[in-house]
Design a protein around this motif. Structure first.
Motif, PDB file in Angstrom:
ATOM      1  N   SER A 102       0.823  -1.216   0.000  1.00 41.09           N
ATOM      2  CA  SER A 102       0.000   0.000   0.000  1.00 41.09           C
ATOM      3  C   SER A 102       0.854   1.261   0.000  1.00 41.09           C
ATOM      4  O   SER A 102       0.358   2.342  -0.326  1.00 41.09           O
ATOM      5  CB  SER A 102      -0.925   0.004   1.212  1.00 41.09           C
ATOM      6  N   LEU A 103       2.134   1.153   0.354  1.00 30.89           N
ATOM      7  CA  LEU A 103       3.012   2.320   0.339  1.00 30.89           C
ATOM      8  C   LEU A 103       3.791   2.439  -0.961  1.00 30.89           C
ATOM      9  O   LEU A 103       4.255   3.521  -1.310  1.00 30.89           O
ATOM     10  CB  LEU A 103       3.996   2.251   1.508  1.00 30.89           C
ATOM     11  N   ARG A 104       3.974   1.328  -1.655  1.00 25.22           N
ATOM     12  CA  ARG A 104       4.743   1.336  -2.894  1.00 25.22           C
ATOM     13  C   ARG A 104       4.098   2.259  -3.919  1.00 25.22           C
ATOM     14  O   ARG A 104       4.741   3.063  -4.559  1.00 25.22           O
ATOM     15  CB  ARG A 104       4.834  -0.078  -3.452  1.00 25.22           C
ATOM     16  N   THR A 105       2.807   2.125  -4.099  1.00 22.90           N
ATOM     17  CA  THR A 105       2.015   3.029  -4.933  1.00 22.90           C
ATOM     18  C   THR A 105       0.980   3.669  -4.024  1.00 22.90           C
ATOM     19  O   THR A 105       0.262   2.966  -3.329  1.00 22.90           O
ATOM     20  CB  THR A 105       1.309   2.268  -6.059  1.00 22.90           C
ATOM     21  N   ARG A 106       0.925   4.980  -4.029  1.00 21.84           N
ATOM     22  CA  ARG A 106       0.026   5.662  -3.103  1.00 21.84           C
ATOM     23  C   ARG A 106      -1.402   5.586  -3.621  1.00 21.84           C
ATOM     24  O   ARG A 106      -1.783   6.273  -4.568  1.00 21.84           O
ATOM     25  CB  ARG A 106       0.450   7.113  -2.929  1.00 21.84           C
ATOM     26  N   TYR A 107      -2.207   4.738  -2.973  1.00 21.70           N
ATOM     27  CA  TYR A 107      -3.608   4.584  -3.324  1.00 21.70           C
ATOM     28  C   TYR A 107      -4.512   5.502  -2.505  1.00 21.70           C
ATOM     29  O   TYR A 107      -5.645   5.742  -2.875  1.00 21.70           O
ATOM     30  CB  TYR A 107      -4.056   3.134  -3.119  1.00 21.70           C
ATOM     31  N   CYS A 108      -4.017   5.993  -1.372  1.00 24.50           N
ATOM     32  CA  CYS A 108      -4.824   6.834  -0.482  1.00 24.50           C
ATOM     33  C   CYS A 108      -4.952   8.244  -1.061  1.00 24.50           C
ATOM     34  O   CYS A 108      -3.976   8.832  -1.518  1.00 24.50           O
ATOM     35  CB  CYS A 108      -4.189   6.929   0.893  1.00 24.50           C
ATOM     36  N   CYS A 109      -6.152   8.776  -1.023  1.00 21.99           N
ATOM     37  CA  CYS A 109      -6.375  10.143  -1.499  1.00 21.99           C
ATOM     38  C   CYS A 109      -6.023  11.176  -0.438  1.00 21.99           C
ATOM     39  O   CYS A 109      -5.612  12.279  -0.752  1.00 21.99           O
ATOM     40  CB  CYS A 109      -7.827  10.323  -1.917  1.00 21.99           C
ATOM     41  N   TYR A 110      -6.196  10.797   0.825  1.00 20.70           N
ATOM     42  CA  TYR A 110      -5.992  11.730   1.923  1.00 20.70           C
ATOM     43  C   TYR A 110      -4.654  11.472   2.602  1.00 20.70           C
ATOM     44  O   TYR A 110      -4.272  10.325   2.842  1.00 20.70           O
ATOM     45  CB  TYR A 110      -7.115  11.608   2.944  1.00 20.70           C
ATOM     46  N   LEU A 111      -3.951  12.551   2.931  1.00 24.48           N
ATOM     47  CA  LEU A 111      -2.653  12.448   3.570  1.00 24.48           C
ATOM     48  C   LEU A 111      -2.762  11.765   4.931  1.00 24.48           C
ATOM     49  O   LEU A 111      -1.878  11.004   5.320  1.00 24.48           O
ATOM     50  CB  LEU A 111      -2.025  13.837   3.715  1.00 24.48           C
ATOM     51  N   VAL A 112      -3.830  12.012   5.652  1.00 25.88           N
ATOM     52  CA  VAL A 112      -4.014  11.409   6.975  1.00 25.88           C
ATOM     53  C   VAL A 112      -4.036   9.882   6.875  1.00 25.88           C
ATOM     54  O   VAL A 112      -3.403   9.191   7.682  1.00 25.88           O
ATOM     55  CB  VAL A 112      -5.318  11.932   7.629  1.00 25.88           C
ATOM     56  N   ASN A 113      -4.730   9.351   5.891  1.00 28.51           N
ATOM     57  CA  ASN A 113      -4.790   7.898   5.717  1.00 28.51           C
ATOM     58  C   ASN A 113      -3.422   7.343   5.329  1.00 28.51           C
ATOM     59  O   ASN A 113      -3.005   6.294   5.830  1.00 28.51           O
ATOM     60  CB  ASN A 113      -5.815   7.530   4.646  1.00 28.51           C
ATOM     61  N   PHE A 114      -2.725   8.037   4.435  1.00 24.54           N
ATOM     62  CA  PHE A 114      -1.402   7.583   4.024  1.00 24.54           C
ATOM     63  C   PHE A 114      -0.425   7.620   5.194  1.00 24.54           C
ATOM     64  O   PHE A 114       0.378   6.694   5.364  1.00 24.54           O
ATOM     65  CB  PHE A 114      -0.888   8.449   2.871  1.00 24.54           C
ATOM     66  N   MET A 115      -0.488   8.669   6.004  1.00 25.55           N
ATOM     67  CA  MET A 115       0.401   8.760   7.163  1.00 25.55           C
ATOM     68  C   MET A 115       0.112   7.653   8.166  1.00 25.55           C
ATOM     69  O   MET A 115       1.033   7.117   8.793  1.00 25.55           O
ATOM     70  CB  MET A 115       0.276  10.137   7.836  1.00 25.55           C
ATOM     71  N   GLY A 116      -1.152   7.294   8.321  1.00 24.23           N
ATOM     72  CA  GLY A 116      -1.504   6.184   9.208  1.00 24.23           C
ATOM     73  C   GLY A 116      -0.874   4.877   8.739  1.00 24.23           C
ATOM     74  O   GLY A 116      -0.318   4.120   9.537  1.00 24.23           O
ATOM     75  N   LEU A 117      -0.958   4.612   7.436  1.00 23.19           N
ATOM     76  CA  LEU A 117      -0.331   3.411   6.895  1.00 23.19           C
ATOM     77  C   LEU A 117       1.193   3.468   7.014  1.00 23.19           C
ATOM     78  O   LEU A 117       1.846   2.458   7.301  1.00 23.19           O
ATOM     79  CB  LEU A 117      -0.727   3.239   5.430  1.00 23.19           C
ATOM     80  N   LEU A 118       1.755   4.647   6.810  1.00 23.01           N
ATOM     81  CA  LEU A 118       3.192   4.809   6.912  1.00 23.01           C
ATOM     82  C   LEU A 118       3.677   4.561   8.340  1.00 23.01           C
ATOM     83  O   LEU A 118       4.657   3.851   8.565  1.00 23.01           O
ATOM     84  CB  LEU A 118       3.592   6.202   6.442  1.00 23.01           C
ATOM     85  N   TYR A 119       2.973   5.128   9.324  1.00 22.47           N
ATOM     86  CA  TYR A 119       3.344   4.895  10.725  1.00 22.47           C
ATOM     87  C   TYR A 119       3.175   3.429  11.117  1.00 22.47           C
ATOM     88  O   TYR A 119       3.971   2.890  11.885  1.00 22.47           O
ATOM     89  CB  TYR A 119       2.533   5.782  11.661  1.00 22.47           C
TER      90      TYR A 119
END
Length: 131
Positions: A102-119
């Protein structure tokens, strides 16, 4: 921002068109918040590549209590065997992050969701390194 063994200490997310040297303040701030408890030594070293060779970066690094190791632009590698490169530790940490699909290609539209997955991915990496 990782330590000598590749353990993640801080992360900053921004657009691909922003130069890395512009993010040094935010990255060091995040390293204090995220991994400041992990840094036990009195002298903290920060190894950066030639893209960070600016006076404002050196000043920011000094203010945050790090000893800088920044190769100057135009400086030739004198003796590769006496002073080995340390950049591979950071590149290895990036490879560990790319292991999470899920981090290799950013599928999340919202930064908050992406940061949650990143953390979450960083916590998994930290757990693997500590166990």
């Amino acid at each position: 921002h990782v330590d000598g063994q590749g353990i993640p200490l801080g992360v900053t997310v921004t657009g691909a068109n922003v130069h890395d040297s512009r993010l040094i303040e935010a990255t060091l701030k995040n390293s204090r918040e995220m991994g400041g408890w992990f840094l036990g030594s009195a002298v903290r070293h920060l190894c950066l590549d030639k893209g960070y060779d600016y006076p404002r970066v050196s000043e920011e690094v000094y203010v945050n209590g790090f000893e800088e190791h920044i190769r100057s632009r135009g400086e030739e590698v004198r003796d590769r065997w006496r002073t080995p490169a340390r950049r591979w530790v950071v590149e290895r940490a990036f490879a560990w992050l790319k292991g999470f699909r899920s981090l290799r290609t950013r599928y999340c539209c919202y930064l908050v969701n992406f940061m949650g997955l990143l953390y979450l991915a960083l916590a998994c990496i930290l757990w693997r390194k500590l166990v």
